[in-house]
Design a protein around this motif. Sequence first.
Motif, short mmCIF file in Angstrom:
data_model
loop_
_atom_site.label_atom_id
_atom_site.label_comp_id
_atom_site.label_asym_id
_atom_site.label_seq_id
_atom_site.Cartn_x
_atom_site.Cartn_y
_atom_site.Cartn_z
N ARG A 563 84.68 -17.93 4.17
CA ARG A 563 85.01 -16.95 5.21
C ARG A 563 84.32 -15.62 4.94
O ARG A 563 83.81 -14.98 5.85
CB ARG A 563 86.53 -16.73 5.26
N LYS A 565 81.60 -15.06 3.40
CA LYS A 565 80.17 -15.17 3.66
C LYS A 565 79.86 -14.99 5.14
O LYS A 565 78.96 -14.25 5.52
CB LYS A 565 79.68 -16.54 3.18
N TYR A 566 80.63 -15.66 6.00
CA TYR A 566 80.36 -15.56 7.43
C TYR A 566 80.77 -14.20 8.00
O TYR A 566 80.19 -13.72 8.97
CB TYR A 566 81.05 -16.70 8.18
N ALA A 569 77.82 -12.08 7.24
CA ALA A 569 76.70 -12.44 8.11
C ALA A 569 76.89 -11.86 9.51
O ALA A 569 75.94 -11.35 10.12
CB ALA A 569 76.58 -13.96 8.19
N HIS A 570 78.11 -11.91 10.01
CA HIS A 570 78.36 -11.41 11.36
C HIS A 570 78.14 -9.90 11.43
O HIS A 570 77.53 -9.39 12.37
CB HIS A 570 79.79 -11.76 11.78
N THR A 596 81.87 -15.52 15.55
CA THR A 596 82.55 -15.31 14.28
C THR A 596 82.98 -16.65 13.71
O THR A 596 83.04 -17.67 14.41
CB THR A 596 83.79 -14.42 14.46
N TYR A 597 83.33 -16.63 12.44
CA TYR A 597 83.84 -17.85 11.79
C TYR A 597 85.07 -18.36 12.54
O TYR A 597 85.23 -19.56 12.75
CB TYR A 597 84.18 -17.54 10.33
N LEU A 622 79.05 -25.45 11.65
CA LEU A 622 78.50 -24.53 10.67
C LEU A 622 77.11 -24.95 10.19
O LEU A 622 76.38 -24.14 9.62
CB LEU A 622 79.44 -24.41 9.46
N TYR A 625 74.44 -22.95 11.68
CA TYR A 625 74.62 -21.59 11.16
C TYR A 625 73.92 -21.47 9.80
O TYR A 625 73.15 -20.53 9.53
CB TYR A 625 76.12 -21.31 11.01
N GLU A 626 74.19 -22.46 8.91
CA GLU A 626 73.59 -22.44 7.58
C GLU A 626 72.07 -22.58 7.65
O GLU A 626 71.33 -21.90 6.94
CB GLU A 626 74.19 -23.57 6.74
#
Length: 659
Positions: A563, A565-566, A569-570, A596-597, A622, A625-626
């Motif tokens: 969580r 990490k994302y 990123a956001h 968002t996550y 995800l 996303y990755e």
Amino acid sequence: MAPTAEFCGIDPEEMGQLATSLCGAADRLTAFSQEFEGKLRQHGISTPALREIADIADWGGTQVSMLHGRIDLIKALGDGAPELGGGGGRSSLVRLPDELEDFETARGLANMYGNDILVNHGGEFQATLIHEHADEVAQLAKNPQAAAAFFALLPAGIRDSLPSRIARTGSKTAKQDLAAFSAALGAALRAPTFVPAFAKVRNELVKPTDKTTAWNRLALLKGANAPSGVRSAAARALALDGFTKDPRQDRRAVGPTESKAYGYSSDLVAMGLEVLAGDGAAVRDAFSKMGGTDVKLSQVDKMKQFLGYAQMIDTGDEVADAFGRVLEAGTEATTEKPGRHSPAAAAFALDAIKAMGPFGDGLPTVTKDSMVTIAKSYIHELASGARFDKAVDRASGVGVPENWITLPGLAPAFYLSPGDTHRFLKTFVGDKRLTDDFDATAAHFRHDTLKAAARLDTEGGTRHFERTARAFGDFAGLEFKATLDVRGERDATNDLIIDITKNTLALGIDRIPLVGPLADEGVKAGWELAKAYGISTALDGWADSFETRVEEVTGTRSDFVLRQKYDMAHILHEAGYPASEPPAELISKSTGDLKTYDELLAEAKREAGEGKKWEQMLGEKLTPYERWMDSNGKFDDKVEDASNFQTSEQAKEQIRLWG
């Protein structure tokens, strides 16, 4: 007549001579009229002119009476003026505003209250009379000079016992009536020039006296909105100087009648603080001079005395409540913006934080609301104080610590040590309501500061984002460490689980956090998660037990590091950090920004079924996303570093040693 700042001089002696001359002229006109009217009547002659002369003489007589009355008024209002009774035995000018008609009104009210209503009556009838004319007193506030005249002409014994006299009538409007007198007094005290006789009243208000009189003066001043200098001088002279010199005395001054009538404390210390509350300049001046030159206590020690006193007396909550609001005022917590505090307010706040911290959770409950107000206003200073990356052994002070690295978006007016920061946080984190209030501010501050740091990194290739992430990781962890110390692990972690559940995990199938209140929940969730990350590495075995208890509450396993990490990123993408366009499936239709996550999590839960668990669906969502982050090396590295900084093992021993 409207007040004027222009000079207006009145010579009582000259006015007396005018009255004498007018009196003689009136007498001569009367004699002339009577003599000639008699002679003409003997000859059967009647003339209206003689009647007019007689009327003029009568008018002159009434004016003589008026002039003598005004001479008495002028002398009374000019009492104490250096111009009155000048050299050579001859009176010189008395300087008064050109307000004689309004002064007459003020004299009438002063005479009515001081020589009749408050001395010749009692009980319910007296209460009725006081209330009937209170509005007239309040109207004097529109003309400060007339208000000054009223108090100058009110007998001193009445003025110094006015609140008690009103309360003892049993009046149901006592508080309203006293407010009228206070409003008039405040207007008089704020007037740019004084009626000479009122200068004496002002000086008396700020002189030491017996406890009962002191309480009455403070009660009258409490609602007066008096100038800062008057508030400070009165609070010190009537209550706080003596308290500072000897804080062990019982300083209750009046009985329950007055307390019940106005809702005021019977304690002089509480009343002195009440007069200061709301005026930062008055607070700071009072604390700097409190006790006089004989008292050698530091400002921090003076502050501690009030709480020590509050803990030993029956009126302690009243003292502690007023004291908290005094600290709010002195720090300008509600009047200045965070990160932009004036030097005077910041210096006072530094002492307040150092003084309150040692009390921790033992601080009186009624004072804790004020601590949160100060904490929110000095969020820059607390966030900086929680940093462990530089000068970890620093002492709290105004000077920039050695080898300190300034972070954009953090503009502290002073620098707290981790220990002082930790102790101050403990003054309010034991209360869930207060913690939630503080966390709402901290969450938005964290989000906005990280976003601003990311934008700067976009422009200059710097590493502000990572350093800022580390700073807020320290801050969040230190706050939760304080919560653990105060409330115990079980209580504190359960509340944190509930908050995370409320803000992130349990948004529900149809509640994707996109805009408005739901977007705000996402910001708050970031702070709650930061608290979990920041403390998880500082307590052995805590992270595993925390995740287990999240499962107990939600039935869901939450990967907190994922969580985080994302979340990073956001924020980085929202700030415009260079990266390729995300795949279309990662763009929110509502915001046009990166999902968002929690949006992805909610989608996964909604789409789960037909043999697919939501965890599997989330993994599929995800994956792009990755891959997108992996394809943007600098972006990905920045996200990873910022996430790691917030879960760094370095904080473990530092919190133990310096927190």
